[in-house]
Design an enzyme around this catalytic site. Structure first.
Site, PDB file in Angstrom:
ATOM      1  N   GLU A  16      16.842 -14.113   7.022  1.00  0.00           N
ATOM      2  CA  GLU A  16      15.811 -14.950   7.658  1.00  0.00           C
ATOM      3  C   GLU A  16      15.977 -14.988   9.173  1.00  0.00           C
ATOM      4  O   GLU A  16      15.004 -14.939   9.929  1.00  0.00           O
ATOM      5  CB  GLU A  16      15.905 -16.401   7.152  1.00  0.00           C
ATOM      6  CG  GLU A  16      15.705 -16.576   5.667  1.00  0.00           C
ATOM      7  CD  GLU A  16      17.017 -16.588   4.884  1.00  0.00           C
ATOM      8  OE1 GLU A  16      17.864 -15.688   5.102  1.00  0.00           O
ATOM      9  OE2 GLU A  16      17.184 -17.480   4.051  1.00  0.00           O
ATOM     10  N   CYS A  31      19.729 -21.360   7.660  1.00  0.00           N
ATOM     11  CA  CYS A  31      18.416 -20.729   7.831  1.00  0.00           C
ATOM     12  C   CYS A  31      17.286 -21.752   7.788  1.00  0.00           C
ATOM     13  O   CYS A  31      16.300 -21.613   8.510  1.00  0.00           O
ATOM     14  CB  CYS A  31      18.219 -19.638   6.785  1.00  0.00           C
ATOM     15  SG  CYS A  31      19.362 -18.270   7.042  1.00  0.00           S
ATOM     16  N   HIS A  40      22.076 -13.551   8.415  1.00  0.00           N
ATOM     17  CA  HIS A  40      21.239 -13.731   7.231  1.00  0.00           C
ATOM     18  C   HIS A  40      19.860 -13.120   7.487  1.00  0.00           C
ATOM     19  O   HIS A  40      19.385 -13.090   8.630  1.00  0.00           O
ATOM     20  CB  HIS A  40      21.098 -15.215   6.896  1.00  0.00           C
ATOM     21  CG  HIS A  40      22.321 -15.808   6.280  1.00  0.00           C
ATOM     22  ND1 HIS A  40      22.329 -17.054   5.688  1.00  0.00           N
ATOM     23  CD2 HIS A  40      23.584 -15.312   6.157  1.00  0.00           C
ATOM     24  CE1 HIS A  40      23.566 -17.293   5.227  1.00  0.00           C
ATOM     25  NE2 HIS A  40      24.337 -16.269   5.506  1.00  0.00           N
ATOM     26  N   CYS A  62      19.365 -21.085   3.023  1.00  0.00           N
ATOM     27  CA  CYS A  62      20.562 -21.932   3.072  1.00  0.00           C
ATOM     28  C   CYS A  62      20.367 -22.973   4.187  1.00  0.00           C
ATOM     29  O   CYS A  62      19.380 -22.915   4.926  1.00  0.00           O
ATOM     30  CB  CYS A  62      21.790 -21.055   3.352  1.00  0.00           C
ATOM     31  SG  CYS A  62      21.901 -20.470   5.060  1.00  0.00           S
TER      32      CYS A  62
HETATM   33 ZN   LIG Z   1      20.845 -18.378   5.315  1.00  0.00          ZN
END
Ligand SMILES: [Zn+2]
Length: 150
Positions: free
Chosen positions: A56, A87, A54, A84
């Site tokens: 981040e 993260c 991801h 999410c």
């Molecule tokens: Zn995430």
């Protein structure tokens, strides 16, 4: 508005992800005091075949590497989509000082939508959270990507 310019750069990273077939999410890590960008990332799940790649995570890893320090307490994460749970959890691990995001995520948002991991009372450290920065642009980018997939 605050963080508008930084969100513009995160949006550019998100477009790069979309061009490679990944969900368009982009992220930056900024040194809060100086405004210098020290980490950049976009989703690379498809490109790298990595389910955990991801934006981040990639941006925070790069920031920690560039500083030689895992602790990002005096840094700000700017990301086009609400983090999410993974993260948001990673934000706790890096002790990031501030989280700024664009679009809210009604399915998997973990910074106020579905869960609120950064402000969970069980967590000792509490980052500042600002959502909805250039929200419509961030959301439109995601909507266009998923519309094209259908
Ligand atoms: Zn995430």
């Amino acid at each position: 508005m605050r963080y508008d310019e930084e969100m513009g750069e995160a949006l550019a990273l998100a477009r790069r992800a979309a061009a490679a077939g990944d969900v368009p999410v982009g992220a930056l890590v900024i040194d809060t005091a100086t405004g210098t960008v020290i980490g950049r990332g976009c989703n690379t799940r498809e490109v790298d075949g990595d389910p955990l790649a991801h934006a981040e995570i990639i941006a925070m890893r790069e920031a920690a590497e560039s500083r030689g320090d895992w602790n990002l307490a005096d840094c700000t994460l700017v990301v086009t989509l609400e983090p999410c749970p993974m993260c948001a959890g990673a934000c706790l691990q890096t002790r990031i000082g501030t989280i700024v995001f664009g679009a809210w995520d009604a399915k998997l948002g973990a910074c106020g939508s579905i869960w609120d991991i950064p402000r969970d009372p069980h967590v000792g450290h509490e980052p500042e959270v600002h959502g909805g920065v250039r929200e419509s642009e961030c959301a439109a980018l995601l909507a266009a990507f998923f519309a094209a997939k259908r």
